[in-house]
Design an enzyme around this catalytic site. Structure first.
Site, PDB file in Angstrom:
ATOM      1  N   ASP A   1      -1.398 -12.510  45.427  1.00  9.40           N
ATOM      2  CA  ASP A   1      -1.132 -12.715  44.092  1.00  9.40           C
ATOM      3  C   ASP A   1       0.568 -12.932  43.416  1.00  9.40           C
ATOM      4  OD1 ASP A   1      -1.960 -12.492  41.327  1.00  9.40           O
ATOM      5  OD2 ASP A   1      -1.682 -10.285  41.246  1.00  9.40           O
TER       6      ASP A   1
ATOM      7  N   GLY B   1       1.091 -17.627  39.508  1.00  7.75           N
ATOM      8  CA  GLY B   1       1.534 -18.028  38.196  1.00  7.75           C
ATOM      9  C   GLY B   1       2.903 -17.457  37.614  1.00  7.75           C
ATOM     10  N   ARG B   2       3.213 -16.145  38.118  1.00  8.69           N
ATOM     11  CA  ARG B   2       4.348 -15.705  37.609  1.00  8.69           C
ATOM     12  C   ARG B   2       5.693 -16.430  38.181  1.00  8.69           C
ATOM     13  NH1 ARG B   2       2.743  -9.645  38.630  1.00  8.69           N
ATOM     14  NH2 ARG B   2       0.851 -11.094  39.466  1.00  8.69           N
TER      15      ARG B   2
ATOM     16  N   THR C   1     -14.513 -14.174  42.234  1.00  5.31           N
ATOM     17  CA  THR C   1     -15.741 -14.355  41.442  1.00  5.31           C
ATOM     18  C   THR C   1     -15.175 -14.416  39.840  1.00  5.31           C
ATOM     19  OG1 THR C   1     -16.573 -12.237  41.671  1.00  5.31           O
ATOM     20  CG2 THR C   1     -17.611 -13.819  42.973  1.00  5.31           C
ATOM     21  N   GLU C   2     -14.269 -13.550  39.547  1.00  9.97           N
ATOM     22  CA  GLU C   2     -13.839 -13.339  38.286  1.00  9.97           C
ATOM     23  C   GLU C   2     -12.798 -14.558  37.817  1.00  9.97           C
ATOM     24  OE1 GLU C   2     -13.713 -10.643  40.594  1.00  9.97           O
ATOM     25  OE2 GLU C   2     -15.675  -9.886  39.458  1.00  9.97           O
ATOM     26  N   ASN C   3     -12.223 -15.303  38.653  1.00  8.41           N
ATOM     27  CA  ASN C   3     -11.127 -16.214  38.809  1.00  8.41           C
ATOM     28  C   ASN C   3     -11.775 -17.511  37.774  1.00  8.41           C
ATOM     29  OD1 ASN C   3      -9.006 -15.505  41.535  1.00  8.41           O
ATOM     30  ND2 ASN C   3      -8.898 -14.828  39.452  1.00  8.41           N
TER      31      ASN C   3
ATOM     32  N   ARG D   1      -1.001  -6.356  49.090  1.00  6.95           N
ATOM     33  CA  ARG D   1      -1.132  -7.100  47.759  1.00  6.95           C
ATOM     34  C   ARG D   1       0.266  -7.324  47.336  1.00  6.95           C
ATOM     35  NH1 ARG D   1      -4.977  -7.063  42.818  1.00  6.95           N
ATOM     36  NH2 ARG D   1      -4.138  -8.600  41.495  1.00  6.95           N
TER      37      ARG D   1
ATOM     38  N   GLU E   1      -5.066   1.019  55.478  1.00  9.97           N
ATOM     39  CA  GLU E   1      -3.863   1.341  54.896  1.00  9.97           C
ATOM     40  C   GLU E   1      -3.472   0.357  53.792  1.00  9.97           C
ATOM     41  OE1 GLU E   1      -2.165   4.139  55.648  1.00  9.97           O
ATOM     42  OE2 GLU E   1      -3.692   4.676  56.956  1.00  9.97           O
TER      43      GLU E   1
HETATM   44  C1  IPE Z   1      -6.967 -11.439  42.662  1.00 11.12           C
HETATM   45  O1  IPE Z   1      -5.877 -11.775  41.926  1.00 11.12           O
HETATM   46  C2  IPE Z   1      -7.683 -12.633  43.133  1.00 11.12           C
HETATM   47  C3  IPE Z   1      -6.770 -13.404  43.940  1.00 11.12           C
HETATM   48  C4  IPE Z   1      -5.704 -13.533  44.342  1.00 11.12           C
HETATM   49  C5  IPE Z   1      -7.326 -14.519  44.492  1.00 11.12           C
HETATM   50  P1  IPE Z   1      -5.940 -11.803  40.105  1.00 11.12           P
HETATM   51  O2  IPE Z   1      -4.531 -12.255  39.825  1.00 11.12           O
HETATM   52  O3  IPE Z   1      -7.144 -12.672  39.897  1.00 11.12           O
HETATM   53  O4  IPE Z   1      -6.256 -10.390  39.732  1.00 11.12           O
HETATM   54  P2  IPE Z   1      -6.165  -9.533  38.342  1.00 11.12           P
HETATM   55  O5  IPE Z   1      -6.583 -10.214  37.469  1.00 11.12           O
HETATM   56  O6  IPE Z   1      -4.719  -9.408  37.997  1.00 11.12           O
HETATM   57  O7  IPE Z   1      -6.703  -8.200  38.618  1.00 11.12           O
HETATM   58  C1  IPE Z   2      -3.017 -15.626  42.788  1.00 12.57           C
HETATM   59  O1  IPE Z   2      -2.054 -15.679  41.687  1.00 12.57           O
HETATM   60  C2  IPE Z   2      -3.836 -17.076  42.965  1.00 12.57           C
HETATM   61  C3  IPE Z   2      -5.253 -16.918  42.297  1.00 12.57           C
HETATM   62  C4  IPE Z   2      -5.640 -15.985  41.517  1.00 12.57           C
HETATM   63  C5  IPE Z   2      -5.850 -18.205  42.295  1.00 12.57           C
HETATM   64  P1  IPE Z   2      -2.109 -15.749  40.078  1.00 12.57           P
HETATM   65  O2  IPE Z   2      -2.417 -17.065  39.539  1.00 12.57           O
HETATM   66  O3  IPE Z   2      -2.775 -14.544  39.743  1.00 12.57           O
HETATM   67  O4  IPE Z   2      -0.538 -15.398  39.798  1.00 12.57           O
HETATM   68  P2  IPE Z   2      -0.142 -14.381  38.558  1.00 12.57           P
HETATM   69  O5  IPE Z   2      -1.072 -13.098  38.996  1.00 12.57           O
HETATM   70  O6  IPE Z   2      -0.840 -15.138  37.218  1.00 12.57           O
HETATM   71  O7  IPE Z   2       1.257 -14.231  38.649  1.00 12.57           O
HETATM   72 MG    MG Z   3      -2.699 -12.817  39.608  1.00  8.50          MG
END
Ligand code: IPE
Ligand code: IPE
Ligand code: MG
Length: 249
Positions: A23, A26-27, A69-71, A185, A204
């Site tokens: 994760d 994007g940031r 599945t939520e992405n 994570r 863990e």
């Molecule tokens: C979890 O990250 C899924 C993946 C890294 C593929 P998200 O960025 O989608 O999780 P939330 O929305 O912050 O919980």
């Molecule tokens: C994880 O990074 C990748 C996917 C969920 C596909 P994010 O895209 O969720 O990055 P942030 O959390 O917005 O920084």
């Molecule tokens: Mg994210």
């Protein structure tokens, strides 16, 4: 107890199965005033280095969350970029995994994937199925709840009248693999976000603020060092545990 500054790990003392929520892409991009997709691009490159490092130190299973599945709820252009990236990765990066004797598996529903992606997954899994090195599992269009529901439905299809934990476990997407020893994570959030809900029961958990594109081999070693300092009791008392069983890996 080992020093937390240690970064070179012994081959014999690493988790057998590591699960990672990658994760923060994007940031990472936003901080650099780049479009989010640049973070995803950098994230895939980063995975290559982490895979190499895990295989080198003797991890047997590495499972990474690439798309939940939520992405699908994300803006259409970001979803479509991620799908194209998936196609590209299947075309360009699988051969490298194969050359390094690694196995690739992809878990998740695949229902909403294009035929091109589904065919790419099938071909990649078949190509690498016989390899002897680490297994890299990519969770894509994966949800922990969905996985539990499909396992229960598979059991119903078999006509069972009672569901047992063992039967459930076998029908889950990674039912043939030991449960993760260490969950990582990146990106600063302290949640599971519907990753391997069943299998993480005694894993863990390790959370780091490092954004995924910056999460390098030294950061992984730090997570493993933290793991090695923990006592895994599985419900028992400390006194009941023989020293060698405490990490059970
Ligand atoms: C979890 O990250 C899924 C993946 C890294 C593929 P998200 O960025 O989608 O999780 P939330 O929305 O912050 O919980
Ligand atoms: C994880 O990074 C990748 C996917 C969920 C596909 P994010 O895209 O969720 O990055 P942030 O959390 O917005 O920084
Ligand atoms: Mg994210």
């Amino acid at each position: 107890m080992k020093s937390s500054t240690q970064t070179v790990l012994e081959h014999t003392d690493v988790p057998r199965h590591i699960a990672i929520i990658m994760d923060g892409n994007g940031r990472w991009a936003k901080k650099r005033l780049l479009p989010r997709i640049m973070g995803h691009k950098k994230g895939v490159d980063n995975l290559e280095g982490i895979v190499r490092h895990c295989a080198t130190i003797g991890v047997q299973y590495l499972t990474v969350f690439a798309f939940s599945t939520e992405n699908w709820r994300r803006p259409a252009d970001e979803v479509s970029f991620l799908m194209n990236m998936f196609v590209e990765a299947l075309k360009k990066r699988v051969q490298k995994l194969h050359d390094n004797d690694l196995r690739l598996r992809v878990i998740g529903t695949h229902e909403r994937f294009s035929a091109q992606i589904v065919d790419g997954i099938t071909a990649a899994e078949a190509l690498t199925a016989g390899n002897q090195g680490m297994t890299l599992t990519v969770a894509a269009d994966y949800g922990g709840r969905q996985d539990i529901v499909q396992a229960a439905n598979a059991l119903l299809q078999e006509g069972v009248t009672q569901i047992t934990e063992e039967a459930m476990r076998r029908h889950l997407a990674l039912g043939d693999v030991p449960e993760p020893d260490l969950f990582i994570r990146t990106g600063g959030e302290a949640r599971i976000s519907n990753f391997m809900l069943w299998q993480l029961a005694y894993t863990e958990l390790y959370f780091t603020d490092i954004l995924w594109p910056d999460f390098n081999a030294a950061a992984l070693d730090e997570a493993i060092t933290s793991f090695r300092q923990r006592e895994r009791r599985f419900g028992r008392t400390s006194e009941q545990l023989p020293a060698e069983e405490q990490r059970s890996c």
